[in-house]
Design a protein around this motif. Structure first.
Motif, short mmCIF file in Angstrom:
data_model
loop_
_atom_site.label_atom_id
_atom_site.label_comp_id
_atom_site.label_asym_id
_atom_site.label_seq_id
_atom_site.Cartn_x
_atom_site.Cartn_y
_atom_site.Cartn_z
N GLY A 1 0.83 -1.20 0.00
CA GLY A 1 0.00 0.00 0.00
C GLY A 1 0.86 1.25 0.00
O GLY A 1 2.07 1.21 -0.22
N HIS B 1 2.42 4.18 2.07
CA HIS B 1 2.77 4.65 3.41
C HIS B 1 2.51 6.14 3.46
O HIS B 1 3.08 6.91 2.70
CB HIS B 1 4.26 4.36 3.69
CG HIS B 1 4.73 4.95 4.98
ND1 HIS B 1 5.96 5.53 5.09
CD2 HIS B 1 4.16 5.05 6.20
CE1 HIS B 1 6.14 5.96 6.33
NE2 HIS B 1 5.04 5.69 7.01
N CYS C 1 1.40 3.69 9.00
CA CYS C 1 0.12 3.33 8.41
C CYS C 1 0.22 3.35 6.90
O CYS C 1 0.82 4.25 6.31
CB CYS C 1 -0.98 4.29 8.88
SG CYS C 1 -2.63 3.85 8.28
N PHE C 2 -0.37 2.34 6.29
CA PHE C 2 -0.47 2.21 4.84
C PHE C 2 -1.93 2.26 4.42
O PHE C 2 -2.79 1.66 5.08
CB PHE C 2 0.09 0.86 4.36
CG PHE C 2 1.57 0.71 4.53
CD1 PHE C 2 2.43 1.04 3.50
CD2 PHE C 2 2.10 0.20 5.71
CE1 PHE C 2 3.80 0.88 3.64
CE2 PHE C 2 3.47 0.04 5.86
CZ PHE C 2 4.32 0.38 4.82
N ARG C 3 -2.21 2.92 3.32
CA ARG C 3 -3.55 2.91 2.72
C ARG C 3 -3.54 1.88 1.60
O ARG C 3 -2.68 1.92 0.73
CB ARG C 3 -3.90 4.29 2.17
CG ARG C 3 -5.29 4.35 1.57
CD ARG C 3 -5.61 5.77 1.10
NE ARG C 3 -6.96 5.81 0.57
CZ ARG C 3 -7.30 6.47 -0.52
NH1 ARG C 3 -6.39 7.16 -1.19
NH2 ARG C 3 -8.55 6.46 -0.94
N VAL C 4 -4.50 0.95 1.63
CA VAL C 4 -4.58 -0.08 0.60
C VAL C 4 -5.78 0.20 -0.31
O VAL C 4 -6.81 0.70 0.15
CB VAL C 4 -4.67 -1.51 1.20
CG1 VAL C 4 -3.39 -1.84 1.93
CG2 VAL C 4 -5.87 -1.66 2.11
N TRP D 1 -9.74 -3.43 -0.01
CA TRP D 1 -9.74 -4.02 1.33
C TRP D 1 -9.98 -5.52 1.30
O TRP D 1 -9.30 -6.27 1.99
CB TRP D 1 -10.79 -3.35 2.22
CG TRP D 1 -10.68 -3.82 3.63
CD1 TRP D 1 -11.47 -4.74 4.25
CD2 TRP D 1 -9.69 -3.43 4.58
NE1 TRP D 1 -11.04 -4.94 5.54
CE2 TRP D 1 -9.95 -4.14 5.77
CE3 TRP D 1 -8.62 -2.55 4.55
CZ2 TRP D 1 -9.17 -3.99 6.92
CZ3 TRP D 1 -7.84 -2.40 5.69
CH2 TRP D 1 -8.12 -3.11 6.85
N PHE E 1 -6.87 -7.31 0.13
CA PHE E 1 -5.86 -7.18 1.18
C PHE E 1 -6.20 -8.08 2.37
O PHE E 1 -5.36 -8.82 2.87
CB PHE E 1 -5.76 -5.72 1.64
CG PHE E 1 -5.04 -5.55 2.94
CD1 PHE E 1 -3.67 -5.64 3.01
CD2 PHE E 1 -5.76 -5.31 4.11
CE1 PHE E 1 -3.00 -5.50 4.22
CE2 PHE E 1 -5.10 -5.18 5.33
CZ PHE E 1 -3.73 -5.27 5.37
N TYR F 1 -3.06 -0.75 8.69
CA TYR F 1 -3.55 -0.69 7.30
C TYR F 1 -4.94 -0.11 7.33
O TYR F 1 -5.73 -0.41 8.24
CB TYR F 1 -3.57 -2.09 6.67
CG TYR F 1 -2.20 -2.59 6.37
CD1 TYR F 1 -1.57 -2.27 5.17
CD2 TYR F 1 -1.50 -3.36 7.29
CE1 TYR F 1 -0.28 -2.71 4.90
CE2 TYR F 1 -0.23 -3.80 7.03
CZ TYR F 1 0.38 -3.47 5.83
OH TYR F 1 1.65 -3.90 5.58
N THR F 2 -5.23 0.72 6.35
CA THR F 2 -6.54 1.36 6.29
C THR F 2 -7.07 1.40 4.87
O THR F 2 -6.30 1.39 3.92
CB THR F 2 -6.47 2.78 6.90
OG1 THR F 2 -7.78 3.32 7.02
CG2 THR F 2 -5.61 3.71 6.08
N TRP F 3 -8.38 1.41 4.79
CA TRP F 3 -9.07 1.61 3.52
C TRP F 3 -10.21 2.59 3.79
O TRP F 3 -10.85 2.54 4.85
CB TRP F 3 -9.65 0.31 2.96
CG TRP F 3 -10.41 0.58 1.69
CD1 TRP F 3 -9.90 0.55 0.43
CD2 TRP F 3 -11.78 0.95 1.56
NE1 TRP F 3 -10.87 0.89 -0.48
CE2 TRP F 3 -12.04 1.14 0.19
CE3 TRP F 3 -12.81 1.16 2.47
CZ2 TRP F 3 -13.29 1.53 -0.29
CZ3 TRP F 3 -14.05 1.54 2.00
CH2 TRP F 3 -14.28 1.72 0.62
#
Length: 158
Positions: A4, A6, A93-96, A99, A102, A144-146
């Motif tokens: 994702g 960062h 934190c990474f945005r993917v 979701w 992932f 990790y966030t979406w």
């Protein structure tokens, strides 16, 4: 598991306002909004409460999240030990982008899930996040966030 985009480094602090003061004169271009958080998250031991205050500070393309913990039934922030300074590094934190894709890979990798939340059914949005406990390898958690694009743009504008 590292994937994702960062976009965030996060720090625990005992005094949120003192933490914000440290960014003044170091790139803080606008006053951050302090957000109260009181949520139930899922953990391997069942639902647990997290309560505190957070703020986001953007400097360039990197967001700094400052976290003042009040109630930590997970123990996720309380285990971030005092280091002699007002800020204690906690996680990245990474945005993917996808979701579901992932999330299927999370169960096949080695880092245990520390906590997780899916706000899709709640009125405040479709934010999804989870923390992996990567302290044994990297020395910190990995979040990790979406979120849908309008929510991302709102967070970028904060």
């Amino acid at each position: 598991m590292l994937e994702g985009m960062h976009y965030q480094n996060a720090y625990v602090c005992d005094d949120l306002e003192a933490g914000i003061d440290l960014f003044r004169g170091r790139g803080l271009s606008r006053e951050p909004v302090i957000i109260p958080v009181d949520q139930t998250v899922l953990t391997p031991s069942g639902p647990r409460r997290q309560k505190g205050r957070i703020c986001f500070i953007w400097i360039g393309e990197l967001q700094y999240e400052l976290i003042e913990n009040e109630i930590d039934e997970v123990g996720l922030y309380a285990n971030c030990l005092f280091n002699g300074g007002p800020l204690r590094f906690h996680h990245i934190c990474f945005r993917v982008p996808d979701w579901e894709d992932f999330r299927t890979r999370v169960d096949a990798q080695a880092f245990p899930i520390a906590m997780e939340r899916d706000l899709a059914g709640e009125p405040d949005g479709a934010l999804k996040f989870l923390y992996l406990d990567a302290r044994g390898v990297f020395g910190h958690y990995i979040e990790y966030t979406w979120m849908p694009e309008p929510m991302w743009q709102h967070i970028r504008a904060m």
